[in-house]
Enzyme design. Structure first.
Site, PDB file in Angstrom:
ATOM      1  N   GLY A   9      76.740 102.454  23.558  1.00 48.65           N
ATOM      2  CA  GLY A   9      75.503 101.747  23.879  1.00 48.65           C
ATOM      3  C   GLY A   9      74.846 101.054  22.707  1.00 48.65           C
ATOM      4  O   GLY A   9      73.987 100.189  22.894  1.00 48.65           O
ATOM      5  N   TYR A  24      87.973 115.279  31.503  1.00 50.41           N
ATOM      6  CA  TYR A  24      86.598 114.851  31.766  1.00 50.41           C
ATOM      7  C   TYR A  24      86.001 115.715  32.871  1.00 50.41           C
ATOM      8  O   TYR A  24      86.244 115.527  34.049  1.00 50.41           O
ATOM      9  CB  TYR A  24      86.553 113.384  32.176  1.00 50.41           C
ATOM     10  CG  TYR A  24      87.057 112.408  31.137  1.00 50.41           C
ATOM     11  CD1 TYR A  24      87.167 112.755  29.794  1.00 50.41           C
ATOM     12  CD2 TYR A  24      87.432 111.120  31.506  1.00 50.41           C
ATOM     13  CE1 TYR A  24      87.623 111.855  28.858  1.00 50.41           C
ATOM     14  CE2 TYR A  24      87.891 110.205  30.573  1.00 50.41           C
ATOM     15  CZ  TYR A  24      87.997 110.577  29.252  1.00 50.41           C
ATOM     16  OH  TYR A  24      88.473 109.677  28.328  1.00 50.41           O
ATOM     17  N   HIS A  47      96.658 112.093  25.904  1.00 51.55           N
ATOM     18  CA  HIS A  47      95.263 111.937  25.488  1.00 51.55           C
ATOM     19  C   HIS A  47      95.082 112.063  23.978  1.00 51.55           C
ATOM     20  O   HIS A  47      94.390 111.266  23.355  1.00 51.55           O
ATOM     21  CB  HIS A  47      94.393 112.972  26.213  1.00 51.55           C
ATOM     22  CG  HIS A  47      92.971 112.570  26.340  1.00 51.55           C
ATOM     23  ND1 HIS A  47      92.157 113.026  27.353  1.00 51.55           N
ATOM     24  CD2 HIS A  47      92.191 111.756  25.596  1.00 51.55           C
ATOM     25  CE1 HIS A  47      90.948 112.505  27.224  1.00 51.55           C
ATOM     26  NE2 HIS A  47      90.940 111.736  26.152  1.00 51.55           N
TER      27      HIS A  47
END
Length: 363
Positions: A245, A94, A161
């Site tokens: 979202g 990130y 990951h």
């Protein structure tokens, strides 16, 4: 459409009065010194807050242009601690590296009170990712970098990951096992791994948690993945619990995304898919209204109701959304309500989501 005022919602859900899921522990409020109640859950033997904080979007290159202010992100993480959050998720990739630096700066004053999860499994040319690399020597390199950026002497939860097809997962588990023996890592995790991969890794080193996308929109883990975790005593950490979202109701079918916003490449958020998927959002909004909560809180509450060892990690860079998300732990759904919701979502055909057969292959 904007999210409901988080303070009003937080109080309306009853969470401020101490309603929660599971056991609650007390942490000092950094501003007032008063204790904060928040429910806890377990990922294997690791105890964490029932909802964690995903810190991916705090680094540049994801959803926000320009990138979020670093000082504001440090403040937001400390705000989360004040509210009782003990579980923080980041990764080497990130930024790369920037999210870990922010998390390390924010949590160093309260390091003993929190659980930090990070991830490894990529190679770099400077600050450019060059592909997957889970060779033991690269895992050791990644661990040293993570420890430095996180300002700590131990990583609480260290995830692979993404599975590297060139490296047997047994070798990965063995490398992390060595780090655990050396006291540099406490728990081993996997991300986006198929059931047989999970089993193979678990035989070498116990897997504490599996992190995989899971939400009312993306329900592929219900095919074999959750059952495997339950059988082996592995906790489950859904990323994308409000689907970037969408399940919070902040945008409708008319929303268009453009690069560099990562949502521009998400198949379920294309203009055609948004139109097709609106019935699910309508169902979420209806249930949120029935329960007296926001769509985001309902979506998180639904995930928490699936299994007692599920711990969502919604990400945000907005303090109001942080408070709203944490109110999801107060949502209560009866068995009858869960059955009604399941019937409703099962009748909706979605576009752009993963296929059930994807659980048979590592992502």
């Amino acid at each position: 459409m904007e999210r409901t005022d988080s303070r009003r919602t937080f109080l309306r859900t009853g969470f401020a009065a101490g309603v929660g899921l599971g056991t609650a522990s007390l942490l000092p409020n950094q501003a007032t010194g008063a204790p904060v109640n928040y429910p806890h859950r377990r990922l294997g033997s690791l105890e964490v807050s029932a909802i964690g904080l995903g810190c991916m979007s705090m680094a540049p290159g994801f959803y926000n242009v320009p990138p979020p202010d670093r000082r504001a992100m440090v403040s937001l993480i400390r705000n989360a601690v004040d509210r009782g959050v003990t579980f923080f998720d980041t990764a080497e990739v990130y930024g790369p590296f920037i999210s870990e630096e922010i998390v390390g700066e924010a949590l160093s004053p309260v390091r003993k009170q929190v659980v930090i999860a990070s991830k490894f499994g990529f190679a770099y040319d400077g600050n450019r990712t060059t592909g997957r690399d889970s060779r033991p020597e690269n895992i050791r390199r990644a661990a040293e970098g993570c420890l430095k950026r996180l300002r700590t002497d131990v990583i609480d939860l260290f995830y692979l990951h993404r599975v590297d097809p060139k490296v047997p997962v047994e070798d990965v588990a063995g490398a992390v096992k060595e780090l655990i023996r050396a006291g540099k890592v406490k728990h081993f995790g996997l991300s986006e791994a198929a059931p047989q991969t999970i089993r193979r890794a678990h035989k070498v080193q116990a897997v504490a948690a599996l992190q995989t996308e899971y939400s009312l929109m993306e329900r592929t883990p219900e095919n074999e993945i959750l059952a495997t975790c339950e059988e082996l005593g592995i906790g489950f950490v859904p990323w994308g619990p409000v689907h970037r979202g969408y399940l919070s109701g902040v945008f409708d079918e008319g929303r268009r995304f453009t690069a560099p916003d990562r949502r521009a490449s998400v198949p379920s958020l294309t203009p055609e898919a948004l139109k097709t998927n609106m019935p699910l959002l309508a169902l979420v909004r209806d249930w949120a209204k029935r329960k007296g909560v926001t769509p985001a809180q309902f979506s998180l509450g639904w995930l928490l109701a699936q299994k007692p060892w599920i711990v969502p990690i919604p990400g945000t860079t907005n303090p109001a959304h942080l408070a709203e998300n944490l109110g999801g732990a107060a949502v209560r759904l009866s068995s009858a309500e869960l059955a009604e919701i399941r019937a409703g979502i099962s009748s909706i055909e979605l576009q752009g989501v993963r296929k059930p057969e994807s659980v048979r292959a590592d992502q």
